[in-house]
Write an enzyme that holds these catalytic residues in place. Structure first.
Site, PDB file in Angstrom:
ATOM      1  N   LYS A 217      21.781 -31.111 -18.928  1.00 53.01           N
ATOM      2  CA  LYS A 217      20.323 -31.038 -18.992  1.00 53.01           C
ATOM      3  C   LYS A 217      19.665 -32.003 -18.012  1.00 53.01           C
ATOM      4  CE  LYS A 217      19.229 -28.160 -22.267  1.00 53.01           C
ATOM      5  NZ  LYS A 217      18.396 -28.536 -23.278  1.00 53.01           N
TER       6      LYS A 217
ATOM      7  N   TYR B 173      22.766 -13.404 -15.922  1.00 48.90           N
ATOM      8  CA  TYR B 173      23.804 -14.427 -15.776  1.00 48.90           C
ATOM      9  C   TYR B 173      25.148 -14.058 -16.388  1.00 48.90           C
ATOM     10  CZ  TYR B 173      22.042 -16.157 -20.331  1.00 48.90           C
ATOM     11  OH  TYR B 173      21.631 -16.271 -21.621  1.00 48.90           O
TER      12      TYR B 173
ATOM     13  N   CYS C 288     -22.486 -45.959 -20.279  1.00 49.90           N
ATOM     14  CA  CYS C 288     -21.355 -46.084 -19.356  1.00 49.90           C
ATOM     15  C   CYS C 288     -20.504 -47.293 -19.763  1.00 49.90           C
ATOM     16  CB  CYS C 288     -21.881 -46.263 -17.933  1.00 49.90           C
ATOM     17  SG  CYS C 288     -20.599 -46.753 -16.776  1.00 49.90           S
TER      18      CYS C 288
ATOM     19  N   CYS D  13     -22.175 -41.086 -15.396  1.00 52.43           N
ATOM     20  CA  CYS D  13     -22.939 -42.317 -15.558  1.00 52.43           C
ATOM     21  C   CYS D  13     -24.159 -42.190 -14.654  1.00 52.43           C
ATOM     22  CB  CYS D  13     -22.075 -43.501 -15.123  1.00 52.43           C
ATOM     23  SG  CYS D  13     -23.035 -44.960 -14.733  1.00 52.43           S
TER      24      CYS D  13
ATOM     25  N   CYS E 263     -21.117 -50.056 -16.737  1.00 58.24           N
ATOM     26  CA  CYS E 263     -22.393 -50.713 -16.400  1.00 58.24           C
ATOM     27  C   CYS E 263     -23.454 -50.543 -17.485  1.00 58.24           C
ATOM     28  CB  CYS E 263     -22.916 -50.189 -15.072  1.00 58.24           C
ATOM     29  SG  CYS E 263     -23.567 -48.513 -15.196  1.00 58.24           S
TER      30      CYS E 263
ATOM     31  N   LYS F 217      30.196 -23.031 -15.209  1.00 55.58           N
ATOM     32  CA  LYS F 217      31.082 -22.075 -15.868  1.00 55.58           C
ATOM     33  C   LYS F 217      32.392 -22.011 -15.098  1.00 55.58           C
ATOM     34  CE  LYS F 217      27.275 -19.112 -17.254  1.00 55.58           C
ATOM     35  NZ  LYS F 217      26.480 -17.937 -16.905  1.00 55.58           N
TER      36      LYS F 217
ATOM     37  N   CYS G  15     -23.684 -49.104 -10.593  1.00 55.99           N
ATOM     38  CA  CYS G  15     -22.487 -49.163 -11.439  1.00 55.99           C
ATOM     39  C   CYS G  15     -21.304 -49.652 -10.596  1.00 55.99           C
ATOM     40  CB  CYS G  15     -22.197 -47.771 -11.998  1.00 55.99           C
ATOM     41  SG  CYS G  15     -20.673 -47.710 -12.947  1.00 55.99           S
TER      42      CYS G  15
ATOM     43  N   ASP H 107      14.265 -21.850 -17.759  1.00 61.96           N
ATOM     44  CA  ASP H 107      13.540 -22.195 -18.975  1.00 61.96           C
ATOM     45  C   ASP H 107      12.804 -20.949 -19.464  1.00 61.96           C
ATOM     46  OD1 ASP H 107      12.780 -23.855 -20.901  1.00 61.96           O
ATOM     47  OD2 ASP H 107      11.400 -25.053 -19.694  1.00 61.96           O
TER      48      ASP H 107
ATOM     49  N   LYS I  92      19.723 -23.448 -15.057  1.00 64.10           N
ATOM     50  CA  LYS I  92      19.459 -22.998 -16.427  1.00 64.10           C
ATOM     51  C   LYS I  92      17.951 -22.757 -16.523  1.00 64.10           C
ATOM     52  CE  LYS I  92      20.657 -24.020 -21.156  1.00 64.10           C
ATOM     53  NZ  LYS I  92      19.318 -23.841 -21.694  1.00 64.10           N
TER      54      LYS I  92
ATOM     55  N   GLU J 166      18.110 -14.236 -18.538  1.00 61.31           N
ATOM     56  CA  GLU J 166      16.945 -14.962 -19.026  1.00 61.31           C
ATOM     57  C   GLU J 166      15.677 -14.259 -18.545  1.00 61.31           C
ATOM     58  OE1 GLU J 166      18.222 -17.574 -20.647  1.00 61.31           O
ATOM     59  OE2 GLU J 166      16.533 -18.947 -20.976  1.00 61.31           O
TER      60      GLU J 166
ATOM     61  N   SER K  68      25.713 -19.875 -27.692  1.00 64.73           N
ATOM     62  CA  SER K  68      24.876 -20.919 -27.095  1.00 64.73           C
ATOM     63  C   SER K  68      25.791 -21.798 -26.248  1.00 64.73           C
ATOM     64  CB  SER K  68      24.165 -21.721 -28.175  1.00 64.73           C
ATOM     65  OG  SER K  68      25.087 -22.097 -29.145  1.00 64.73           O
ATOM     66  N   LEU K  69      25.204 -22.762 -25.594  1.00 60.84           N
ATOM     67  CA  LEU K  69      26.002 -23.613 -24.701  1.00 60.84           C
ATOM     68  C   LEU K  69      26.025 -25.035 -25.229  1.00 60.84           C
ATOM     69  CD1 LEU K  69      24.475 -22.424 -21.331  1.00 60.84           C
ATOM     70  CD2 LEU K  69      26.880 -22.237 -21.922  1.00 60.84           C
TER      71      LEU K  69
ATOM     72  N   GLU L 173      25.036 -22.721 -12.067  1.00 65.17           N
ATOM     73  CA  GLU L 173      23.840 -21.857 -12.103  1.00 65.17           C
ATOM     74  C   GLU L 173      22.668 -22.623 -12.695  1.00 65.17           C
ATOM     75  OE1 GLU L 173      24.698 -18.416 -14.503  1.00 65.17           O
ATOM     76  OE2 GLU L 173      26.703 -18.259 -13.671  1.00 65.17           O
TER      77      GLU L 173
ATOM     78  N   ALA M  77       0.833  -1.210   0.000  1.00 71.68           N
ATOM     79  CA  ALA M  77       0.000   0.000   0.000  1.00 71.68           C
ATOM     80  C   ALA M  77       0.866   1.258   0.000  1.00 71.68           C
ATOM     81  CB  ALA M  77      -0.914  -0.009   1.215  1.00 71.68           C
ATOM     82  N   GLU M  78       1.966   1.215   0.756  1.00 63.40           N
ATOM     83  CA  GLU M  78       2.859   2.377   0.824  1.00 63.40           C
ATOM     84  C   GLU M  78       3.533   2.573  -0.544  1.00 63.40           C
ATOM     85  OE1 GLU M  78       3.397   4.749   2.650  1.00 63.40           O
ATOM     86  OE2 GLU M  78       5.442   5.471   2.319  1.00 63.40           O
ATOM     87  N   TYR M  79       3.952   1.464  -1.155  1.00 65.54           N
ATOM     88  CA  TYR M  79       4.564   1.550  -2.490  1.00 65.54           C
ATOM     89  C   TYR M  79       3.568   2.214  -3.461  1.00 65.54           C
ATOM     90  CZ  TYR M  79       6.808   0.264  -6.868  1.00 65.54           C
ATOM     91  OH  TYR M  79       7.406   0.327  -8.108  1.00 65.54           O
ATOM     92  N   ASP M  80       2.322   1.754  -3.400  1.00 67.37           N
ATOM     93  CA  ASP M  80       1.305   2.303  -4.307  1.00 67.37           C
ATOM     94  C   ASP M  80       1.111   3.799  -4.094  1.00 67.37           C
ATOM     95  OD1 ASP M  80       0.995  -0.170  -5.320  1.00 67.37           O
ATOM     96  OD2 ASP M  80      -0.866  -0.639  -4.252  1.00 67.37           O
TER      97      ASP M  80
HETATM   98  N1  5U1 Z   1      22.415 -19.584 -15.964  1.00 68.48           N
HETATM   99  C1  5U1 Z   1      22.797 -19.463 -17.234  1.00 68.48           C
HETATM  100  N2  5U1 Z   1      22.008 -19.719 -18.281  1.00 68.48           N
HETATM  101  N3  5U1 Z   1      22.746 -19.472 -19.366  1.00 68.48           N
HETATM  102  C2  5U1 Z   1      22.408 -19.563 -20.685  1.00 68.48           C
HETATM  103  N4  5U1 Z   1      24.002 -19.050 -17.640  1.00 68.48           N
HETATM  104  C3  5U1 Z   1      23.980 -19.052 -18.973  1.00 68.48           C
HETATM  105  N5  5U1 Z   1      24.940 -18.709 -19.850  1.00 68.48           N
HETATM  106  C4  5U1 Z   1      24.643 -18.792 -21.160  1.00 68.48           C
HETATM  107  C5  5U1 Z   1      23.379 -19.205 -21.604  1.00 68.48           C
HETATM  108  C6  5U1 Z   1      23.064 -19.285 -23.050  1.00 68.48           C
HETATM  109  O1  5U1 Z   1      25.573 -18.472 -22.068  1.00 68.48           O
HETATM  110  C7  5U1 Z   1      26.889 -18.123 -21.609  1.00 68.48           C
HETATM  111  C8  5U1 Z   1      27.796 -18.478 -22.724  1.00 68.48           C
HETATM  112  C9  5U1 Z   1      26.960 -16.684 -21.272  1.00 68.48           C
END
Ligand code: 5U1
Length: 676
Positions: free
Chosen positions: A318, A229, A412, A430, A415, A294, A436, A121, A119, A177, A85-86, A117, A37-40
């Protein structure tokens, strides 16, 4: 419009700093500094100031997070440094190989330190800050060029619009992410479904769809979060020398970093971190699909470099996928205790969420129509944690020409009675009632279950056998079983038979509410059974109560009252009750009759930690005094019992002026009523 006075200028700046600080504590540190409420109030004050003096507005003002109705065009953005990418490791051996290669390249015999860390989604994003202000946000795209999503990113509360602190480099790029927490995803999907719109398949799609909204006002309403990250700056000497310290720095600038991250020495500790995170996976408030390891030292990272598009200093291990593709081989219909006829998809077996799944619930015909599921379709199946596997999407492009539309059976499957669907209800039923066998078995299962009459030893297997052999047709027949006729059953030894008979005997004198609950009346759960028992005091009174008197009971509305009425009106239910009485079952009447209990009609809430009693004990005692114990505080709450470290419920009670009792107060009250 008037020219802003120096005071308004100063006040606007004060409000922005305060709101930034509160945002930081709330979204980054998970430690709110002020009540909502205070934030608002502060937020509205700043909004008003900026509306009265538009020249005060600034792009990094917290008020700008509400988004704009202007359409975004998602221009192409070429990444200054490619978004890599990883590589993935799918087994322990692959992770150990990665670690071996790292050590070989570094010429090191010692354990290498890694940062582990989760990962997330979600979707990778890159955020650029100039002189501490967010100037551009982009998606990963193909790694070399992505789309400009600045307007939408600005609406995410955990993304700082300006970096905190005094030592902010001139140019900063933070990567991380964007994701949608599980609770927010569920709420968003039910909102979309209520509005007749299409729900998202999973939180990742929901996050992607939300970031791709043309109007940032829409994105602003989506529960998105961002977790950082990695970081790059123009002058690398300004960065600390490890990934760990960089993330701490990024957090000080105002970003959320993942609280689950930790350090590990060598591959064995990495594997331990993998196992531990996998155990936690389902309990986390957001989805993760693996763990990233890492190399911690940045000079090592530099020495290791890259190969094609992936760094040699990081790898993702994964977790088992929670979503897979499979084929619907058939749809069958099951009948439950209340006669609900539920479609179940028989699937080509598929390994998902760590187990092999061959069935998935389809809930009801509405769900089948919503998903447009046909037999022969290729579908996404999702299984997360212990949740029942679900069909979440059909891949229509893969639909074979002979795919079969699913129809609700007219009869059904158990039965052969008519299947009926009441208008406005999603569930078909049913009409066979206790005729039944499926409903009979389920009714007996419920009656004997732990929360009902707790007949130990009378599990699914024996119920199936007893019903199939015609030895038990209704719950009353349970009391006619003898050790002698039980031992005639295959694999029922003398000891098991006499144990079962003893357990049946122990259930002959149930308290009224448990007996009422055990009858399995539709929508009469434990709480309603307790309310009915304490209101009416005897089964006869409940059985003869009309709808009006039933509605007067806490928890009972017109629908539940209708179910109770129709239960007692069915001749076979009345016959079963007579047979139970004849078989010697004596449900106890409530000692205190309606209205006489001191807390009758009151709703109480328990919050925080109690030291002298468990929550369950406290609840039982309050219920014994006639109170209903609820999980949330409202204006109707009579009293809140606040134990140690009580949080938002206590705050709400204070706000609503609801009476509050500490543990001592509760204990005294219970003593007064001789319950301690
Ligand atoms: N936690 C984490 N997720 N993630 C995804 N670290 C991280 N690093 C990534 C990616 C694609 O790439 C690194 C090469 C920076």
């Amino acid at each position: 419009m008037t020219k802003p006075s120096p005071e308004s200028l100063k006040r606007a700046e004060e409000l922005r700093s305060a709101l930034d600080e509160h945002n930081y504590r709330y979204y980054v540190l998970d430690d709110p500094g002020v009540p909502d409420a205070e934030y608002d109030r502060l937020f509205r004050e700043l909004q008003k100031l900026e509306a009265d003096h538009p020249e005060l507005a600034s792009d990094d003002s917290p008020t700008r997070r509400v988004g704009s109705k202007a359409e975004t065009s998602f221009e192409e953005v070429v990444h200054r440094l490619p978004m890599l990418s990883l590589d993935n490791a799918f087994s322990e051996d692959e992770l150990r190989d990665f670690d071996r290669r790292v050590r070989e390249r570094l010429g090191s015999d010692n354990d290498v330190e890694y940062v582990c860390e989760p990962k997330l989604d979600g979707l990778a994003v890159s955020l650029h800050y100039e002189q501490g202000s967010l100037i551009r946000a982009a998606t990963r795209g193909d790694g070399y060029a992505g789309e400009d999503i600045t307007a939408n990113i600005r609406t995410i509360p955990s993304v700082p619009l300006r970096l905190r602190g005094n030592s902010v480099p001139e140019l900063v790029e933070v990567r991380g992410e964007v994701y949608m927490p599980k609770v927010g995803f569920e709420a968003l999907n039910s909102r979309l479904e209520n509005q007749g719109e299409k729900a998202f398949v999973n939180p990742r799609n929901a996050a992607a769809g939300s970031l791709r909204q043309k109007k940032s006002t829409v994105t602003a309403k989506r529960p998105l979060e961002m977790c950082a990250y990695s970081v790059a700056v123009t002058d690398e000497s300004q960065l600390p020398d490890t990934q760990w310290a960089c993330l701490q720095q990024v957090q000080r600038w105002g970003f959320r970093i993942n609280p689950e991250m930790r350090k590990a020495q060598g591959a064995s500790e990495c594997l331990l971190a993998y196992e531990e995170l996998m155990q936690k996976r389902d309990a986390l408030p957001y989805g993760i699909d693996g763990i990233v390891f890492k190399v911690n030292r940045l000079d090592y990272q530099k020495a290791l470099g890259f190969v094609s598009r992936a760094p040699r200093w990081a790898i993702a291990q994964k977790f088992p996928a929670q979503e897979e593709l499979t084929v619907i081989e058939d749809v069958e219909f099951q009948v439950g205790r209340t006669g609900a006829v539920t479609p179940v998809a028989r699937l080509k077996p598929v390994f998902v969420g760590g187990v092999t799944v061959s069935n998935a619930t389809l809930h009801n015909m509405d769900e089948i129509r919503r998903l447009d599921v046909r037999i022969g379709d290729t579908v996404f199946v999702r299984r997360a944690g212990d949740v029942i596997p679900k069909v979440v999407k059909v891949v229509t492009e893969k639909r074979p020409a002979n795919a079969k539309v699913v129809e609700l059976p007219k009869q059904c499957p158990v039965c052969d009675s008519d299947v009926v669907q009441i208008e406005g209800e999603a569930v078909a039923r049913c009409s066979g009632g206790l005729f039944c066998p499926a409903q009979r078995k389920e009714a007996i299962r419920h009656y004997a279950s732990r929360k009902a009459l707790d007949i130990e030893g009378l599990g699914d297997k024996w119920i199936d056998i007893l019903v199939d052999q015609g030895m038990v047709k209704t719950v009353a027949d349970i009391y006619l079983l003898t050790a002698r006729n039980l031992t005639r059953l295959d694999r029922m030894g003398e000891k098991s038979a006499s144990n079962l008979v003893a357990a049946i005997d122990r259930s002959r004198e149930p308290v009224l509410w448990r007996f009422l609950y055990a009858l399995g009346i539709r929508e009469v759960g434990e709480a309603t059974a307790k309310s009915l028992a304490s209101h009416f005091g005897s089964l006869e009174e409940v059985a003869k109560a009309d709808e009006e008197s039933l509605i007067a009971v806490q928890d009972v509305g017109p629908i539940v009252a209708g179910h109770i009425r129709s239960f007692f009106e069915q001749p076979h239910n009345r016959e079963t009750l007579d047979a139970l009485r004849d078989a010697g079952v004596k449900w106890q009447e409530e000692v205190i009759t309606a209205g006489a209990k001191p807390l009758h009609g009151q709703t109480w809430v328990l919050t925080g930690t109690l030291s002298e009693l468990t929550r369950d004990e406290a609840r039982e005692k309050l219920e014994a005094l006639g109170a209903k114990v609820a999980g949330s505080v409202s204006k109707k709450t009579a009293c809140v019992v606040a134990g140690e470290a009580a949080g938002s419920k206590l705050a709400k009670a204070e706000q609503l002026g609801v009476e509050i009792l500490n543990e001592q107060g509760l204990l005294e009250m219970l003593k007064e009523h001789e319950l301690l």
